[in-house]
Every structure is written in structure tokens, then in C-alpha cells.
Enzyme design. Structure first.
Site, PDB file in Angstrom:
ATOM      1  N   LEU A   1       0.828  -1.211   0.000  1.00  0.00           N
ATOM      2  CA  LEU A   1       0.000   0.000   0.000  1.00  0.00           C
ATOM      3  C   LEU A   1       0.861   1.261   0.000  1.00  0.00           C
ATOM      4  O   LEU A   1       0.551   2.239  -0.689  1.00  0.00           O
ATOM      5  CB  LEU A   1      -0.930  -0.001   1.211  1.00  0.00           C
ATOM      6  CG  LEU A   1      -2.076  -1.008   1.170  1.00  0.00           C
ATOM      7  CD1 LEU A   1      -2.771  -1.069   2.524  1.00  0.00           C
ATOM      8  CD2 LEU A   1      -3.063  -0.657   0.075  1.00  0.00           C
ATOM      9  N   GLU A   2       1.950   1.239   0.781  1.00  0.00           N
ATOM     10  CA  GLU A   2       2.829   2.407   0.855  1.00  0.00           C
ATOM     11  C   GLU A   2       3.498   2.684  -0.481  1.00  0.00           C
ATOM     12  O   GLU A   2       3.512   3.827  -0.952  1.00  0.00           O
ATOM     13  CB  GLU A   2       3.882   2.204   1.945  1.00  0.00           C
ATOM     14  CG  GLU A   2       3.294   2.222   3.339  1.00  0.00           C
ATOM     15  CD  GLU A   2       4.242   1.738   4.411  1.00  0.00           C
ATOM     16  OE1 GLU A   2       3.857   1.800   5.596  1.00  0.00           O
ATOM     17  OE2 GLU A   2       5.380   1.289   4.094  1.00  0.00           O
TER      18      GLU A   2
END
Length: 103
Positions: free
Chosen positions: A73-74
Site C-alpha cells: 500500500l505504501e
């Protein structure tokens, strides 16, 4: 001083600590979850704030990070920021010989 967001898997904390210490000793302002996450804060919101304030995203890639949903996600959020912000830098550093893109 450059503002950096460091993405990593918690299983790599010992290596991450060394990298972050070196970056900070060189004068960089480093956001890393273990030291910059407020107690009781929402993880997703803290990550979003850390990324929005960063000039550089550093992904510390490893076998563990390649399996981490948070790391994924990052880096996806950082990739989107790098497309919309030409001054934002996306960096990748390997902590082990795990192929990038493979799980």
C-alpha cells in the site's frame, strides 16, 4: 535536509534501524513507523501524512517486505505521488537478494 519516508517490513527492523540511523546522521529528516507513529493514531492516516510530507520515498526491499500488504500500500501510494509530483523521488534499496516483483 531532505524529508524521507522509509517503507519496510517489521521483520527487518535491525537492518532498518541501521539505515535510518545513517540517514539521520547525514542530516535527513526520516519518517519511519516505529519512531514516528503517534500512540493511538490511525495507522493509515499516519502513513498518509508521512507520505504527504515526504520529498523522498525509500522502499527497503526484502523477502519480508515483498509479502507485506502495508508495504505494498505504501509503495503504491508513493508511486501515485511520484506521477503527480515531479519533485518527489522514489528510491528502492535491497536488504537481501529477493527478486523485486516476486513473492
Amino acid at each position: 535536509m531532505t524529508s524521507m519516508f522509509v517503507s519496510h517490513a517489521s521483520q527487518d527492523d535491525a537492518d532498518v534501524d541501521r539505515v535510518v540511523a545513517a540517514l539521520r546522521s547525514w542530516g535527513h529528516d526520516v519518517w519511519v513507523d516505529r519512531s514516528d507513529l503517534s500512540a493511538g493514531s490511525a495507522l493509515a492516516l499516519s502513513i498518509q501524512e508521512g507520505l504527504s510530507n515526504a520529498e523522498v520515498f525509500l522502499l527497503l526491499h526484502s523477502a519480508a517486505s515483498s509479502r507485506s500488504q502495508w508495504v505494498e500500500l505504501e509503495w503504491q501510494a508513493a508511486l501515485a505521488k511520484s506521477i503527480s509530483d515531479p519533485d518527489f523521488t522514489f528510491l528502492l534499496a535491497a536488504l537481501d537478494p529477493t527478486p523485486r516483483g516476486g513473492r
